[in-house]
Scaffold this motif. Sequence first.
Motif, PDB file in Angstrom:
ATOM      1  N   ALA A  69       0.972  -1.317  -0.106  1.00 25.82           N
ATOM      2  CA  ALA A  69       0.204   0.308  -0.237  1.00 25.82           C
ATOM      3  C   ALA A  69       0.617   1.287   0.110  1.00 25.82           C
ATOM      4  O   ALA A  69       1.755   1.550   0.826  1.00 25.82           O
ATOM      5  CB  ALA A  69      -0.925   0.235   1.086  1.00 25.82           C
ATOM      6  N   LEU A  70       0.602   2.207  -1.233  1.00 24.01           N
ATOM      7  CA  LEU A  70       1.187   3.032  -1.034  1.00 24.01           C
ATOM      8  C   LEU A  70       0.618   4.436  -0.308  1.00 24.01           C
ATOM      9  O   LEU A  70      -0.292   4.197  -0.185  1.00 24.01           O
ATOM     10  CB  LEU A  70       1.229   3.734  -2.945  1.00 24.01           C
ATOM     11  CG  LEU A  70       2.610   3.150  -3.544  1.00 24.01           C
ATOM     12  CD1 LEU A  70       2.195   3.461  -4.490  1.00 24.01           C
ATOM     13  CD2 LEU A  70       3.846   2.133  -2.731  1.00 24.01           C
ATOM     14  N   TYR A  85      -4.483  -0.190  -7.756  1.00 27.06           N
ATOM     15  CA  TYR A  85      -6.934   1.103  -7.827  1.00 27.06           C
ATOM     16  C   TYR A  85      -6.134   1.510  -6.288  1.00 27.06           C
ATOM     17  O   TYR A  85      -5.117   1.168  -4.965  1.00 27.06           O
ATOM     18  CB  TYR A  85      -7.845  -0.415  -7.321  1.00 27.06           C
ATOM     19  CG  TYR A  85      -7.221  -1.387  -6.800  1.00 27.06           C
ATOM     20  CD1 TYR A  85      -7.508  -1.404  -5.463  1.00 27.06           C
ATOM     21  CD2 TYR A  85      -6.929  -2.338  -7.317  1.00 27.06           C
ATOM     22  CE1 TYR A  85      -7.382  -2.973  -4.754  1.00 27.06           C
ATOM     23  CE2 TYR A  85      -6.986  -3.007  -6.072  1.00 27.06           C
ATOM     24  CZ  TYR A  85      -7.094  -3.681  -4.903  1.00 27.06           C
ATOM     25  OH  TYR A  85      -7.090  -5.002  -4.037  1.00 27.06           O
ATOM     26  N   GLU A  86      -7.133   2.619  -5.770  1.00 25.09           N
ATOM     27  CA  GLU A  86      -7.162   3.576  -5.118  1.00 25.09           C
ATOM     28  C   GLU A  86      -8.179   2.366  -4.084  1.00 25.09           C
ATOM     29  O   GLU A  86      -9.184   2.452  -4.460  1.00 25.09           O
ATOM     30  CB  GLU A  86      -7.323   4.987  -4.990  1.00 25.09           C
ATOM     31  CG  GLU A  86      -7.800   5.755  -3.701  1.00 25.09           C
ATOM     32  CD  GLU A  86      -7.531   7.564  -4.157  1.00 25.09           C
ATOM     33  OE1 GLU A  86      -7.306   7.364  -3.148  1.00 25.09           O
ATOM     34  OE2 GLU A  86      -7.407   6.903  -5.644  1.00 25.09           O
ATOM     35  N   SER A  92      -7.905   7.559   2.168  1.00 26.23           N
ATOM     36  CA  SER A  92      -7.541   6.016   1.487  1.00 26.23           C
ATOM     37  C   SER A  92      -6.027   6.046   0.802  1.00 26.23           C
ATOM     38  O   SER A  92      -5.036   6.268   1.724  1.00 26.23           O
ATOM     39  CB  SER A  92      -8.183   6.301   0.173  1.00 26.23           C
ATOM     40  OG  SER A  92      -7.416   7.814  -1.329  1.00 26.23           O
ATOM     41  N   ARG A  93      -6.176   4.833   0.365  1.00 24.06           N
ATOM     42  CA  ARG A  93      -4.383   4.294   0.231  1.00 24.06           C
ATOM     43  C   ARG A  93      -4.074   3.676  -1.154  1.00 24.06           C
ATOM     44  O   ARG A  93      -5.369   3.033  -1.641  1.00 24.06           O
ATOM     45  CB  ARG A  93      -3.944   3.390   0.986  1.00 24.06           C
ATOM     46  CG  ARG A  93      -4.845   2.257   0.941  1.00 24.06           C
ATOM     47  CD  ARG A  93      -4.213   1.142   2.296  1.00 24.06           C
ATOM     48  NE  ARG A  93      -5.156  -0.758   2.181  1.00 24.06           N
ATOM     49  CZ  ARG A  93      -4.376  -1.515   2.486  1.00 24.06           C
ATOM     50  NH1 ARG A  93      -3.972  -1.572   3.590  1.00 24.06           N
ATOM     51  NH2 ARG A  93      -5.316  -2.312   2.435  1.00 24.06           N
ATOM     52  N   GLN A  94      -3.472   4.075  -1.694  1.00 18.32           N
ATOM     53  CA  GLN A  94      -2.903   2.933  -2.856  1.00 18.32           C
ATOM     54  C   GLN A  94      -2.706   1.559  -3.407  1.00 18.32           C
ATOM     55  O   GLN A  94      -1.406   1.541  -2.808  1.00 18.32           O
ATOM     56  CB  GLN A  94      -2.054   3.534  -4.173  1.00 18.32           C
ATOM     57  CG  GLN A  94      -2.967   5.454  -4.600  1.00 18.32           C
ATOM     58  CD  GLN A  94      -1.725   6.083  -5.491  1.00 18.32           C
ATOM     59  OE1 GLN A  94      -0.756   6.528  -5.178  1.00 18.32           O
ATOM     60  NE2 GLN A  94      -2.628   7.069  -6.794  1.00 18.32           N
ATOM     61  N   ILE A  95      -3.050   0.682  -3.510  1.00 17.24           N
ATOM     62  CA  ILE A  95      -3.011  -0.690  -3.618  1.00 17.24           C
ATOM     63  C   ILE A  95      -1.806  -0.482  -4.857  1.00 17.24           C
ATOM     64  O   ILE A  95      -2.398  -0.544  -5.680  1.00 17.24           O
ATOM     65  CB  ILE A  95      -3.746  -1.491  -3.954  1.00 17.24           C
ATOM     66  CG1 ILE A  95      -4.702  -1.192  -3.197  1.00 17.24           C
ATOM     67  CG2 ILE A  95      -3.110  -3.127  -3.797  1.00 17.24           C
ATOM     68  CD1 ILE A  95      -3.805  -1.676  -1.399  1.00 17.24           C
TER      69      ILE A  95
END
Length: 311
Positions: free
Chosen positions: A157-158, A171-172, A280-283
Amino acid sequence: MNTLNTQATALSLKQLGYLLAVAETLNFTRAAELCFVTQSTLSGGIAERERTLGVQLVERDRQRVALTPVGVEVAQRAQSILSAGRDLVTRAQMAADPASGEFRLGVIPTIAPFILGDLLGCVKNQLPDLVLRVRESQTAALLQELEQGALDAAIIALPVELGKLQAFTLYEEKLRLVAHKNDPMCKGGPVALREVDTRRMLLLEKGHCLRDHTVSACSTSQRNTESGENSLVEASSLNTMVQLVNSGLGCALLPDMAIKAGLLNNTGVQIVELRSPVPSRQIALVTRRSHPKLNFIDRVLCPIFKGDHAN
């Protein structure tokens, strides 16, 4: 010059692996176990490298094992050599078919339980000749293994510092605020995250990126309270986190995928509607820029890993 060439040629990747195992464990017995060889084979291999290089790499007696200064430097360079060697083997294997052979994938604990079943099934159906080896670990460990060549890619996760690694965003994902159904936050309308008392915010233990994402989602004034450092209760997993929330010990931010997978089932925990902006987090799928299957990872694996999120 001929002597130096002979010494470089004589360097065995296997024996460099022995040295790295010793550097990691500082114990010949455990190092031999990691390399699946006897202790005498490992000791002999390192001794042969020392004779070839003409320097002592490891100090050892009955009480301790330690690398010499030159041993530390050789071990650091050996890491890059072994990583390049693995990539060379992979590049040779993929010449026939990049969708075959073994692919080593790392996944962080706040993602793995909720996607691996579907992901493994999709890979098996679409890429039947690809053998997916999965390892679950925290972000820092996975990134280190990627850099060392022990993994081909990792789902994380970014945002996170990637160094020289390359990320393909999949995806987010929204993070959902949850609390016990009897919590006052569950009785009214939408809540602004900046208004939530962070002293009530439960966190995962250090090392989990979701902990950092939770702290980052708080306002500057909230972060200045250092709630992340003063939390009285820390969870080792999302399951534990839900049980703590269910006991009324506080609230938490959970990944949307975990909730959709039924993590809140059979509990008194429910989602608290948040006002915009919702955290949110970016996968992302992360790999080495030098990976021989970089194009395959981008064009074939990423669409599969995106799944229903592709659109």
